[in-house]
Design a protein around this motif. Structure first.
Motif, short mmCIF file in Angstrom:
data_model
loop_
_atom_site.label_atom_id
_atom_site.label_comp_id
_atom_site.label_asym_id
_atom_site.label_seq_id
_atom_site.Cartn_x
_atom_site.Cartn_y
_atom_site.Cartn_z
N HIS A 158 0.83 -1.21 0.00
CA HIS A 158 0.00 0.00 0.00
C HIS A 158 0.86 1.26 0.00
N GLN A 159 1.88 1.30 0.86
CA GLN A 159 2.72 2.49 0.96
C GLN A 159 3.53 2.72 -0.32
N MET A 160 4.01 1.64 -0.94
CA MET A 160 4.76 1.79 -2.18
C MET A 160 3.84 2.25 -3.30
N ARG A 161 2.65 1.71 -3.34
CA ARG A 161 1.66 2.12 -4.35
C ARG A 161 1.27 3.59 -4.18
N VAL A 162 1.11 4.02 -2.94
CA VAL A 162 0.78 5.42 -2.67
C VAL A 162 1.90 6.34 -3.16
N ALA A 163 3.16 5.95 -2.92
CA ALA A 163 4.28 6.78 -3.38
C ALA A 163 4.27 6.90 -4.90
N ALA A 164 4.00 5.79 -5.59
CA ALA A 164 3.94 5.83 -7.05
C ALA A 164 2.78 6.72 -7.51
N ARG A 165 1.64 6.59 -6.85
CA ARG A 165 0.47 7.40 -7.21
C ARG A 165 0.71 8.88 -6.94
N ARG A 166 1.34 9.19 -5.83
CA ARG A 166 1.61 10.58 -5.50
C ARG A 166 2.54 11.20 -6.54
N MET A 167 3.56 10.47 -6.94
CA MET A 167 4.47 10.99 -7.96
C MET A 167 3.75 11.23 -9.27
N ARG A 168 2.97 10.25 -9.68
CA ARG A 168 2.25 10.38 -10.95
C ARG A 168 1.27 11.57 -10.88
N SER A 169 0.58 11.70 -9.76
CA SER A 169 -0.35 12.81 -9.59
C SER A 169 0.39 14.14 -9.64
N ALA A 170 1.55 14.21 -8.98
CA ALA A 170 2.32 15.46 -8.97
C ALA A 170 2.81 15.81 -10.36
N LEU A 171 3.25 14.81 -11.11
CA LEU A 171 3.74 15.09 -12.46
C LEU A 171 2.63 15.60 -13.36
N LYS A 172 1.41 15.11 -13.14
CA LYS A 172 0.27 15.62 -13.90
C LYS A 172 -0.08 17.04 -13.46
N ALA A 173 -0.16 17.24 -12.13
CA ALA A 173 -0.57 18.54 -11.60
C ALA A 173 0.44 19.63 -11.93
N PHE A 174 1.72 19.29 -11.86
CA PHE A 174 2.77 20.30 -12.04
C PHE A 174 3.45 20.15 -13.40
N LYS A 175 2.67 19.84 -14.40
CA LYS A 175 3.22 19.60 -15.75
C LYS A 175 3.81 20.85 -16.38
N THR A 176 3.46 22.04 -15.87
CA THR A 176 4.09 23.26 -16.39
C THR A 176 5.37 23.59 -15.64
N VAL A 177 5.60 22.91 -14.53
CA VAL A 177 6.82 23.13 -13.75
C VAL A 177 7.91 22.15 -14.18
N VAL A 178 7.57 20.86 -14.19
CA VAL A 178 8.46 19.82 -14.71
C VAL A 178 7.78 19.23 -15.94
N VAL A 179 8.40 19.39 -17.09
CA VAL A 179 7.73 19.05 -18.34
C VAL A 179 8.28 17.76 -18.95
N ASP A 180 7.56 17.25 -19.93
CA ASP A 180 7.96 16.07 -20.70
C ASP A 180 8.16 14.84 -19.80
N THR A 181 7.17 14.55 -18.97
CA THR A 181 7.27 13.40 -18.06
C THR A 181 6.25 12.31 -18.39
N GLU A 182 5.69 12.35 -19.60
CA GLU A 182 4.62 11.40 -19.95
C GLU A 182 5.08 9.95 -19.83
N HIS A 183 6.31 9.66 -20.26
CA HIS A 183 6.79 8.28 -20.20
C HIS A 183 6.92 7.82 -18.75
N VAL A 184 7.45 8.67 -17.89
CA VAL A 184 7.58 8.31 -16.47
C VAL A 184 6.20 8.10 -15.87
N GLN A 185 5.24 8.95 -16.23
CA GLN A 185 3.88 8.77 -15.73
C GLN A 185 3.31 7.42 -16.15
N ASP A 186 3.55 7.04 -17.39
CA ASP A 186 3.05 5.74 -17.87
C ASP A 186 3.67 4.60 -17.09
#
Length: 493
Positions: free
Chosen positions: A238-266
């Protein structure tokens, strides 16, 4: 496996252990000679992350020791018996550091010879604190001639019968006598000097600094759970899954701050799916066990407990094996390498240079707007079944808004904590409904399997009724929760 709570101190060669009377019965000192070989990759990947892997002879606990990074004040230590070989690390321990080695070989990088003097504080039969006075000779191995370093240090470790207040009092006396808290996490860290982990070139106070620091924290969280997942420890998936989800969510939310992260999100989505199967089975098995425990005995008929317990547990263990396979594969290593690169050399957008408070608060508001738009879209659908599916998008949007606000709260404060809690309220009530629906579907499948096996299916019907009631109650409560949340969010934003 053990949990260590200890304080380390640097002391001069002439240091004298102070009088510890009044803190407990003083036993000792006793002396030991310890010899430890330390293993790492040639480029010291374990040391760089605060991981220690050693083979130690002598003292009260000879054997193979793996110490994982400190989290919330404690370090997890895994101990195996000594093996004859000094060249081959036991497979179980090598497996637990794969997230750090990523396929690289482990070899002896250093040797420590320690003359240890142990003093123990006791209270009757209870051992409170152990004080270890160590004179150390360290040898570093490499391509050139071995390098030898000598020093002295003192460790105070909390034992099973002690409390943290006693440990703090011991530390105070040691410091008063001239000891200084050690900046090194371990003897190996003091001996070796691994290259520091690269850091992103962001400016202080900018959106880029805040976002990259948050991502780095989530990468560390994911890595810290990796060994625990491999050991199938409680809540680790659960904790590892949450960390992965939080990162993916952050990369989506802050896509204008850190760009070109689509592959990492996938790839983070892939990892979340790998972890999700075992986690979902774990949750629903515990859910059914709780429901069955509350039922009167006369309502429990047939081998329903075995089917909803042992059978689901067997499927869960099979899912764990698939997780272990995935975590030992090149795709996972590639993702970890990509995450390392992301936090050390991120591709920063124009928004990264803007002041954090201004830019990130606006992003948090935008993410809440996504929740309201998803809700409006769902409510505009006439077909109840399609509307129900669309409400799942509301839940996902609320989770993203929550994660975004939680990411920002420590750095920019304001109303981010409140916004996170309000988003979580929406996520949870929709989750309660969705979990009830999924549970009904699972029960229907298990009931069909039981029916085909000629088993009594009465209890499945009882459980379906309970789950339906839970889901319907959450569905009925949602409009009121939604209106209250909208009112509260307007005050926050």
């Amino acid at each position: 496996m053990g949990i260590e709570i200890e304080d380390k101190f640097d002391v001069p060669s002439e240091y004298a252990i102070p009088d510890l009377s009044g803190l407990g019965d003083v036993v000792g000192p006793r002396s030991y000679q310890l010899v430890a070989l330390y293993y790492d990759t040639p480029d010291l990947r374990l040391a760089a992350r605060g991981v220690t892997l050693r083979r130690r002879r002598g003292g009260a606990d000879p054997g193979w020791h793996l110490k994982l990074p400190k989290a919330k004040g404690v370090r997890q230590e895994i101990v195996l018996p000594l093996t004859r070989s000094t060249k081959v690390v036991p497979g179980e321990l090598a497996e637990l550091v794969r997230a750090y080695t990523r396929g690289a070989d482990l070899e002896v990088v250093a040797e420590l010879e320690t003359k240890r003097s142990i003093t123990v504080l006791r209270d009757g039969d209870s051992e409170l604190v152990e004080i270890a006075d160590d004179r150390v000779k360290g040898t570093v191995y490499g391509d050139d001639r071995p390098t030898i370093v000598r020093w002295r240090e003192v460790e105070a470790e909390l034992l099973e019968g002690g409390g943290e207040k006693t440990l703090a009092k011991v530390g105070k006396r040691l410091r008063k006598a001239g000891a200084t808290p050690s900046e090194a996490a371990s003897k190996l860290a003091k001996l070796l000097e691994p290259a520091p982990l690269p850091t992103a070139p962001t400016e202080a106070g900018t959106a880029g600094e805040i976002v990259v620091a948050y991502l780095a924290g989530q990468v560390s969280a994911l890595l810290s759970q990796d060994p625990r997942v491999r050991r199938a420890e409680d809540d680790a998936v659960h904790q590892m899954r949450v960390a992965a989800r939080r990162m993916r969510s952050a990369l989506k939310a802050f896509k204008t701050v850190v760009v070109d992260t689509e592959h990492v999100q996938d790839e983070l989505r892939w990892l979340g799916a790998v972890l999700g199967e075992a986690r979902d089975l774990e949750v629903i098995r515990a859910r059914f066990a709780k429901l069955l425990a509350k039922l009167p005995p006369e309502l429990v008929s047939g081998p329903v407990q075995a089917r909803l317990g042992a059978d689901l547990h067997e499927r869960e263990q099979e899912a764990y094996e698939r997780i272990k396979d995935a975590l030992s594969g090149e795709r996972y290593y590639a993702l970890l390498n990509a995450l390392d690169e992301l936090i050390s050399s991120p591709n920063l957008g124009k928004a990264a240079a803007k002041p954090a408070q201004e830019r990130l608060t606006a992003i948090a508001a935008t993410n809440w707007d996504r929740v309201t738009k998803a809700y409006d879209t769902a409510q505009a659908i006439d077909d109840p079944e399609r509307r129900e599916i669309a409400m799942h998008d509301v839940r996902k949007a609320a989770k993203r808004a929550r994660y975004t606000a939680e990411a920002l709260e420590p750095a920019i404060g304001g109303n981010m904590g409140r916004l996170a809690k309000l988003s979580e309220d929406i996520q949870e009530i929709l989750g309660t409904h969705q979990d009830g629906v999924v549970a009904q579907e699972t029960l229907a499948k298990e009931a069909e399997s039981a029916r085909q096996a000629g088993e009594d299916t009465f209890t499945y019907g009882v459980l379906v009724g309970i789950e339906r009631s839970t889901a319907e109650r959450a569905h009925a409560e949602f409009p009121n929760v939604w209106e209250k949340t909208l009112t509260a969010v307007r005050k926050v934003l």
